[in-house]
Design a protein around this motif. Structure first.
Motif, short mmCIF file in Angstrom:
data_model
loop_
_atom_site.label_atom_id
_atom_site.label_comp_id
_atom_site.label_asym_id
_atom_site.label_seq_id
_atom_site.Cartn_x
_atom_site.Cartn_y
_atom_site.Cartn_z
N VAL A 93 -42.33 84.42 55.18
CA VAL A 93 -42.10 84.44 53.73
C VAL A 93 -40.82 85.22 53.47
N CYS A 94 -39.92 84.63 52.69
CA CYS A 94 -38.65 85.30 52.38
C CYS A 94 -38.52 85.49 50.87
N VAL A 95 -38.16 86.70 50.46
CA VAL A 95 -37.93 87.02 49.05
C VAL A 95 -36.42 87.05 48.82
N VAL A 96 -35.95 86.23 47.91
CA VAL A 96 -34.51 86.10 47.64
C VAL A 96 -34.27 86.31 46.15
N ASP A 97 -33.00 86.25 45.76
CA ASP A 97 -32.63 86.40 44.34
C ASP A 97 -31.64 85.31 43.97
N PRO A 98 -31.21 85.23 42.71
CA PRO A 98 -30.34 84.14 42.29
C PRO A 98 -28.98 84.08 43.00
N LYS A 99 -28.55 85.15 43.64
CA LYS A 99 -27.28 85.10 44.37
C LYS A 99 -27.38 84.25 45.64
N CYS A 100 -28.59 84.06 46.12
CA CYS A 100 -28.79 83.25 47.32
C CYS A 100 -28.47 81.79 46.99
N ASN A 101 -27.52 81.21 47.70
CA ASN A 101 -27.08 79.87 47.33
C ASN A 101 -28.10 78.80 47.75
N GLN A 102 -27.98 77.64 47.13
CA GLN A 102 -28.96 76.57 47.32
C GLN A 102 -29.02 76.10 48.76
N ARG A 103 -27.88 76.07 49.43
CA ARG A 103 -27.87 75.60 50.82
C ARG A 103 -28.70 76.52 51.71
N ALA A 104 -28.60 77.82 51.48
CA ALA A 104 -29.41 78.77 52.26
C ALA A 104 -30.89 78.57 51.98
N LEU A 105 -31.23 78.38 50.71
CA LEU A 105 -32.63 78.13 50.35
C LEU A 105 -33.16 76.87 51.03
N ASP A 106 -32.35 75.83 51.03
CA ASP A 106 -32.76 74.57 51.66
C ASP A 106 -32.98 74.75 53.16
N LEU A 107 -32.11 75.52 53.80
CA LEU A 107 -32.25 75.75 55.24
C LEU A 107 -33.52 76.53 55.55
N MET A 108 -33.80 77.56 54.77
CA MET A 108 -35.03 78.33 54.99
C MET A 108 -36.26 77.42 54.88
N ARG A 109 -36.30 76.64 53.84
CA ARG A 109 -37.45 75.76 53.62
C ARG A 109 -37.55 74.69 54.70
N ALA A 110 -36.40 74.19 55.15
CA ALA A 110 -36.42 73.20 56.23
C ALA A 110 -37.02 73.77 57.51
N LEU A 111 -36.85 75.07 57.70
CA LEU A 111 -37.41 75.76 58.87
C LEU A 111 -38.86 76.18 58.68
N GLY A 112 -39.42 75.85 57.53
CA GLY A 112 -40.83 76.11 57.30
C GLY A 112 -41.13 77.39 56.55
N ALA A 113 -40.11 78.09 56.09
CA ALA A 113 -40.34 79.35 55.38
C ALA A 113 -40.83 79.10 53.96
N THR A 114 -41.65 80.02 53.48
CA THR A 114 -42.02 80.06 52.06
C THR A 114 -41.07 80.99 51.35
N VAL A 115 -40.47 80.53 50.26
CA VAL A 115 -39.44 81.31 49.57
C VAL A 115 -39.93 81.74 48.20
N HIS A 116 -39.81 83.05 47.93
CA HIS A 116 -40.10 83.60 46.61
C HIS A 116 -38.77 84.04 45.98
#
Length: 321
Positions: free
Chosen positions: A88-111
């Motif tokens: 599970v990864c906790v991020v904020d609005p500065k985290c760009n969409q590409r990084a979010l997509d990569l985390m989710r592609a690897l199976g992570a849950t993103v908050h």
């Protein structure tokens, strides 16, 4: 012929760019993004998970959790997936969409934390969210990159010795400051084994590290909204702060020469160029900067003209003639 059993085993440790040849900067850039996570955070992620496993903290019911602005989240997603550990990864609005997509592609849950803290930043808000998740879920294990000794020791054991091996006559090394892990690990190694090497810390204007006043920052990676436990003024022989405008201008300049680099790398190169210019007589025989990542994750931000104009009203790119 290298054969991998885990994705984190792919590490290209000895690739440098000679920026003098392309940009006139007397600097060798150590490329730390040549791995399957795309950044130097893969070293940190693997080291922290290894430590947790050695100490028996990871059980079949464990879920790893961490706060990240992007690259560490991707790296931990990769390491966790390779070991079949939920993440599970906790991020904020500065985290760009590409990084979010990569985390989710690897199976992570993103908050995603939407609201900044009282100082206007997101670091404390992310950490508070992690603490709340751990309180609610007893099987959650916070690796805590901000205080985990594995996060800096890996650089003392690998990153810094590699630079010293590749540049035996090294005079100055430039290291970006975010959580401070890279700086602490590398500085400790050089001060102990190669005390003649000048360690220069590079941070973003607006970061509170090194006693600077807090200010708005739009780029993820370097900088911090609160003093990082790993950061100590005595670690660096010198320090330079770089504006985000200068960091972006450096990224764009290097991209025009075929080197698409990340925002943190642009900050470090800009700082190194300023320091080398001011200390021309002390530049010595060789200077190395550690480059955390490449630029493909910043196509919607640093390399997007509309985003730059919206984010930096006064920023104007110098167009090619």
């Amino acid at each position: 012929m290298p054969i991998l059993t885990r994705p984190e085993e792919l590490q290209c440790d000895d690739v440098y760019v000679d920026l003098k040849a392309s940009s006139g900067i007397p600097l060798f850039l150590k490329c730390e993004g040549l791995n399957l996570a795309g950044s130097m955070k893969l070293r940190v992620a693997a080291a922290m998970v290894d430590r947790a496993e050695r100490e028996g903290l990871v059980t079949p019911s464990t879920t790893l959790v961490e706060s990240s602005s992007g690259n560490l989240g991707i790296a931990l997603g990769l390491v966790a997936a390779s070991r079949s550990i939920p993440f599970v990864c906790v991020v904020d609005p500065k985290c760009n969409q590409r990084a979010l997509d990569l985390m989710r592609a690897l199976g992570a849950t993103v908050h995603l934390v939407h609201d900044p803290d009282e100082a206007g930043g997101y670091l404390s808000a992310r950490k508070s969210k992690v603490e709340k998740l751990c309180e609610q879920n007893p099987d959650y294990l916070w690796l805590n990159q901000y205080q985990n000794p594995a996060a800096w020791n890996v650089h003392a054991e690998t990153t810094a010795p590699q630079v010293a091996r590749d540049f035996p006559s090294l005079d100055v090394v430039f290291i970006g400051v975010g959580t401070g892990g890279t700086l602490r690990g590398c500085a400790q190694y050089f001060h102990e084994h190669h005390p003649n090497v000048t360690v220069v810390a590079v941070d973003s204007i607006g970061s509170v590290n090194f006693g600077m006043p807090s200010g708005p920052r739009h780029l993820p990676g370097l900088g911090a909204g609160e003093q990082m436990p790993f950061v100590d003024k005595d670690l660096a022989d010198d320090f330079i702060a770089v504006s985000e405008g200068d960091a972006i201008a450096c990224c764009l300049e290097l991209a025009e020469r075929g080197f698409l680099l990340g925002a943190s790398t642009g900050t470090i190169v800009s700082g190194a160029r300023q320091w080398l210019s001011r200390n021309a007589g002390r530049a010595g025989r060789s200077a190395v900067a550690i480059a955390p990542d490449f630029g493909e994750r910043y196509l919607e931000t640093v390399y997007d003209e509309e985003w730059r104009r919206k984010t930096f009203d006064s920023f104007v790119r110098k167009e090619r003639p």
